[in-house]
Design an enzyme around this catalytic site. Sequence first.
Site, PDB file in Angstrom:
ATOM      1  N   GLU A   7      -4.160  -5.112   1.984  1.00  0.00           N
ATOM      2  CA  GLU A   7      -4.469  -3.858   2.490  1.00  0.00           C
ATOM      3  C   GLU A   7      -5.882  -3.905   3.317  1.00  0.00           C
ATOM      4  O   GLU A   7      -6.684  -3.252   2.912  1.00  0.00           O
ATOM      5  CB  GLU A   7      -4.309  -2.730   1.723  1.00  0.00           C
ATOM      6  CG  GLU A   7      -2.918  -2.507   1.193  1.00  0.00           C
ATOM      7  CD  GLU A   7      -2.503  -1.382   0.254  1.00  0.00           C
ATOM      8  OE1 GLU A   7      -3.449  -1.231  -0.624  1.00  0.00           O
ATOM      9  OE2 GLU A   7      -1.720  -0.623   0.443  1.00  0.00           O
ATOM     10  N   GLU A  59       5.258  -5.627  -3.059  1.00  0.00           N
ATOM     11  CA  GLU A  59       5.022  -4.803  -4.309  1.00  0.00           C
ATOM     12  C   GLU A  59       6.509  -3.898  -3.960  1.00  0.00           C
ATOM     13  O   GLU A  59       6.723  -3.585  -2.991  1.00  0.00           O
ATOM     14  CB  GLU A  59       4.041  -3.987  -3.973  1.00  0.00           C
ATOM     15  CG  GLU A  59       2.608  -4.726  -3.946  1.00  0.00           C
ATOM     16  CD  GLU A  59       1.381  -3.837  -3.789  1.00  0.00           C
ATOM     17  OE1 GLU A  59       1.341  -2.333  -3.923  1.00  0.00           O
ATOM     18  OE2 GLU A  59       0.365  -4.343  -3.406  1.00  0.00           O
TER      19      GLU A  59
HETATM   20  C1  GAL Z   1      -0.404  -0.592  -3.062  1.00  0.00           C
HETATM   21  C2  GAL Z   1      -1.758  -1.424  -3.220  1.00  0.00           C
HETATM   22  C3  GAL Z   1      -1.824  -1.637  -4.803  1.00  0.00           C
HETATM   23  C4  GAL Z   1      -1.806  -0.348  -5.439  1.00  0.00           C
HETATM   24  C5  GAL Z   1      -0.466   0.134  -5.438  1.00  0.00           C
HETATM   25  C6  GAL Z   1      -0.253   1.573  -5.989  1.00  0.00           C
HETATM   26  O1  GAL Z   1      -0.625  -0.021  -1.817  1.00  0.00           O
HETATM   27  O2  GAL Z   1      -1.466  -2.807  -2.709  1.00  0.00           O
HETATM   28  O3  GAL Z   1      -3.101  -2.164  -4.938  1.00  0.00           O
HETATM   29  O4  GAL Z   1      -2.729   0.536  -4.898  1.00  0.00           O
HETATM   30  O5  GAL Z   1      -0.333   0.405  -3.734  1.00  0.00           O
HETATM   31  O6  GAL Z   1      -0.607   1.479  -7.121  1.00  0.00           O
END
Ligand code: GAL
Length: 941
Positions: free
Chosen positions: A407, A473
């Site tokens: 990010e 993620e």
């Molecule tokens: C993503 C980010 C993580 C965390 C997650 C939400 O956007 O990369 O670091 O913030 O969202 O928990």
Amino acid sequence: MEYLTGFGRPIGTCAPRAAFDTDAPRLSLNGVWRFRLAPSAAEAADGFWAPGFDDSGWSRLPVPSSWPMHGHGRPAYTNVVYPFPLDPPHVPTDNPTGDHRLVFEVPAAFEGLGARLRFDGVDSCGRVWLNGVELGVTQGSRLPAEFDVTAALRPGGTNVLAVRVHQWSAGSYLEDQDMWWLPGIFRDVTLLARPAGGVDDVFVHATFEPGGHGRLRVDGPPGATVSIPALGLAGLPAGVAHDAGPVEPWTAETPRLYELVVATATETATLRVGFRTVAITGGILTVNGRRIVLRGVNRHEFHPDLGRVVPIEVVRAELELMRRHHVNAIRTSHYPPHPAVLDLCDELGFWVLDECDYETHGFETVGWRGNPSDDPRFAEACVDRMRRMVERDKNHPSVIMWSLGNEAGVGANLGLMADWARERDPDRPLHYEGDRGCAHVDVYSRMYATHAEVDAIGRGEDHGPHLPFILCEYAHAMGNGPGGLAEYDELFDRHPRCQGGFVWEWLDHGIRRPGGDFAYGGDFGEPLHDGNFVIDGLVFPDRTPSPGLTELGAVYAPVRLAVRPGEVTVRNRYAFRSLGGAGLHWSVTVDGVPSAEGAVRLPAVAAGQTAVVALPHAPVPPGTGEAWLTVHAVAADGLEIGSGQVQLRAGPAPVAVSMPAPRREGGVIRFGAAEFEPVHGRLTRLGDLALPRGPVLDVWRAPIDNDRLGPDPVAGRWRAAGLHRMTHRLLGIDLAPDAVVVATRVAAASSDRALLTWYTWRPVDRGAELTVRVEPTGGWDVPLPRLGVRLELPPDLGDVSWFGAGPGEAYPDSRTAALIGRYRSTVDDLATPYVYPQENGNRADARWLTLTGPDGTGLRVEGAPRIDFTARRWSTPDLDAARHRADLVPGDRIHLHLDHAHHGLGSAACGPGVLPPYVLRAEPATFSVVFRALPGSRGRR
Ligand code: GAL
């Protein structure tokens, strides 16, 4: 103090190199140091670096440490936003500054040798002096920095190390990860002797070739020799490629390591290496020629008492816990971990996506204006960070991909980082989720894409780059959840291009408080914070598994079993391992009690293959009990690697008995064993068991994080609809000859929507059967949180047994791990202690359950045929109001929920909501349960 605003560049550090052990002297400088904290850089008094400075009045502080965890200053949590103005490269005047001092003796063994001082992690900026001589400045918190101390060191004498650490520096703009802000020297400090002509750096290129041979080239100092004793390789010249002969390859499933020795005349280095080849072939990410699936988690480095310091034995235990739950991949979100973590990944077997310490997410809030990723003044720092990660970690077989960071928007500096890494290490693919066009990377990566989108990508309908697709993620594990894991896994199985992903995230970053409670954002008075968004892991802060991990373990299981009477289809989902040595443990149970069990050996089903395995003949004993065949696949080391079951015979239906017709008597209504009060028509007694509050329709749950958060939180719509404050109006009580029928209208104040609800009671032996019919009226456009009844019981009925799904919590979109069986627990243990209290603890599909006191008296409930249940010592409003574990205080009742249905969990706190099949729509519904009083040991059960 220009170094603070120097665009994140370290000063005076040596060229980065790999982390490995050698026979040269080394001295750990970890231990108890002296410490003093000043509120700003300007208020930190100078001169403390002088060897003769008197620090006896200072505090003592362990190093490594995050100083706010030791009573100096306070932790602060933000997710996206920076806790200081966006004004790069400037930092706040109020810049907590921790001066550290250590007086130490250096052994004479260092005499005549060069020496370096290594810091494995200093957050965020450290200025260093040895014996009064200034060495330079570190920046890049989660990256190593080494200083040449040959001239300043006094071997055989007393030395004084002084380090001034600033919480904020220009480097902080590059470190906006979603986590606590925790300054300190939080990783090891080591003094390393550097013999002239020694092994300063090594770059091992060990690949596994199609014919089964290893290929080895070790780049090292000129004249160095290379040996791998276990392969009979000795004295090979460095810098030259060699055929290493037949080798066992390294994979995450078979983490075979070989000891490699690199020697010069003055130094011998020992490393553990693995032979493996990472390649992208035909749009598929492969290792050793085979497609792999990343069944991964995102792992931060955090400890509830120590902050950014995680003792290595804790790391080992958590990695072993991952392995037991079939996690085979780790993304080191969002920075390289302590170097020893990667040693453990090599040893235990994980595919690692090693991510650079780089995130600038907070610039998104200003439309990415001024983003360091595209600011040439930060270019050097960006490339420096990439260089330090790659150089440090380049010899780990577990590291199969580099990630530029997380990010950080887009910009030229990311391209420079990628170019540098590609040039230096062409053998590993590159990853960066923010590079949507994949200009610089080798895999197409996304976060939180919906199932439908992943499916479309898998089918090639996305018109995106033809690269392997991974979810860096997915399945946000915040609070109760995530739901929908099994459906993602099915897509990874189905589409070759969809190669898995990393659940967000492994660990809740709660900070321990006295009494077993954990703090989150805002608990330290931070003016700007993101609350409990830092509590979003599969394990609680003390690393006890949450139900989400149990579910993940079942979903990630490498073996799928499709069980039918007498046989099992076994599908081996490993990419490399055969199932030779594993076995099947089977049992036939009737009402959860085993009637036959046994074990059979599994044939050596090859990786990716399927086999049908016959089970010994084991007839179901005659009778009426519900019968199941349950099969567990168990590896040679005892680890369960898959399970499945099939129902062999359904259970009996409840039998109604005829009783004299219901009658009004002394102000109550009696019918068989049941007694009702006439005002609300509620059950008040069942035989000997008085009920403080009889069953009543309930649709409310204490919103889970996935209900409360995200762009369109369903909990907001639930509250607007008044689902948390439904009232019950009696329409009438009808005493039919064979039933008591209570008609009610359940609705919220100020709403014209209602749930018309009829409770029909019929007698059964020692109890009553309740049939609930619900008819929504008035136009419902919100799903229901749950649909069931709740009742209150005396507090002593704390022992719980049931025959149904278990042993753990399960919800409609998170129930892969639950198997039908007979289980016991207590009301206290049924509750899941989510750090931020919310709905929890549901046990699914109970055929029956009992809640009993010490003498065995109590209540038996039978699903007709099945019912979900939740029992706890506080009410749903109490749970809804609580913000920390400690707010939940046991009351004088047991609150029992019997639910016909639940709304799913989803992962809307960050990502997709509940999938359509798991949305609980307000529709006409009918369900039944049977209540029987249990007379205890005095009577029949
Ligand atoms: C993503 C980010 C993580 C965390 C997650 C939400 O956007 O990369 O670091 O913030 O969202 O928990």
